[in-house]
Design an enzyme around this catalytic site. Sequence first.
Site, PDB file in Angstrom:
ATOM      1  N   LYS A  97       0.870  -1.176   0.000  1.00  0.00           N
ATOM      2  CA  LYS A  97       0.000   0.000   0.000  1.00  0.00           C
ATOM      3  C   LYS A  97       0.908   1.228   0.000  1.00  0.00           C
ATOM      4  O   LYS A  97       1.653   1.456   0.949  1.00  0.00           O
ATOM      5  CB  LYS A  97      -0.911   0.028   1.226  1.00  0.00           C
ATOM      6  CG  LYS A  97      -1.730   1.311   1.331  1.00  0.00           C
ATOM      7  CD  LYS A  97      -2.536   1.355   2.625  1.00  0.00           C
ATOM      8  CE  LYS A  97      -3.257   2.695   2.782  1.00  0.00           C
ATOM      9  NZ  LYS A  97      -3.998   2.795   4.055  1.00  0.00           N
ATOM     10  N   GLY A 158      -8.339   8.622   9.826  1.00  0.00           N
ATOM     11  CA  GLY A 158      -8.653   8.638  11.250  1.00  0.00           C
ATOM     12  C   GLY A 158      -9.695   9.643  11.672  1.00  0.00           C
ATOM     13  O   GLY A 158      -9.965   9.797  12.868  1.00  0.00           O
ATOM     14  N   GLY A 185     -11.110   7.494   6.718  1.00  0.00           N
ATOM     15  CA  GLY A 185     -12.269   8.268   7.133  1.00  0.00           C
ATOM     16  C   GLY A 185     -13.496   7.440   7.444  1.00  0.00           C
ATOM     17  O   GLY A 185     -14.510   7.970   7.906  1.00  0.00           O
ATOM     18  N   THR A 207      -8.908   2.834  12.289  1.00  0.00           N
ATOM     19  CA  THR A 207      -9.221   3.580  13.512  1.00  0.00           C
ATOM     20  C   THR A 207     -10.607   3.254  14.049  1.00  0.00           C
ATOM     21  O   THR A 207     -10.790   3.092  15.268  1.00  0.00           O
ATOM     22  CB  THR A 207      -9.116   5.096  13.249  1.00  0.00           C
ATOM     23  OG1 THR A 207      -7.792   5.406  12.815  1.00  0.00           O
ATOM     24  CG2 THR A 207      -9.423   5.894  14.511  1.00  0.00           C
TER      25      THR A 207
END
Length: 254
Positions: A97, A158, A185, A207
């Site tokens: 990634k 996050g 998000g 998160t």
Amino acid sequence: MRQLKIGNRSFTNRFFLGTGKFASSEQTRAALAASETELVTVALTRARENDPAGDDILKAIDRDRIEVMLNTSGARNADEAVRIARIGRAAGFNWLKIEIHPDARYLLPDPVETLAAVRECAKLGMTVLPYINADPVLARRCEDAGAAAVMPLGSPIGSNRGIRTRDMIEIIVEQSHVPVVVDAGIGLPSHAAEAIELGADAVLANTAVAAADDPVKMAEAFKLAVRAAELALEATPPRATSSANATSPMDIFQ
């Protein structure tokens, strides 16, 4: 259940999970099991077997079932990202990634450096998934440069704000010839379901799961939400209309 093919691997579960922010390796292991994910991201600094600090994240991952995707978190430019990729490849990691965000406040990806890194890392023969702004033109450029999938953000990393880039993601989905994974998000299972309903092929979160009071329950909730959205699409929902449409015949009242 439709399988998702990225690179040379097929996935049944379209919910992918990051491994940062968990309180312990034991918690990570339990959340991964609850999510039934088949792809996780791991930062290079944590992908060290027999880590002298005792933080051996790889021991928490069933690598017979789960693909480990190294991420370049912390890289500020393409050169640093490629350096991380080379180290990871030498250590046996082939999935990458690309994450390049020089701005420490908003952690937004650098489009110029990201595209350059995609080109170089694809040449290394790695399965490359770049984290990008929800920019349809950049998504196509990354695809042309050798990306196996593109990962547009829903909102800043996050932030848990959900999908604030809906219109752009729809265009990316429409134009892309590689899988689209909405990343960053995603704060609630409903956000993940929305991404699938928009046509995304998969969703990655971290998160929202790791920072929950009960990460294991949240991991399962995300798994179920993504699967529910898949089932709904497979069922072919009726189209939305601008006017009401009675569910019972109106002529019985005449």
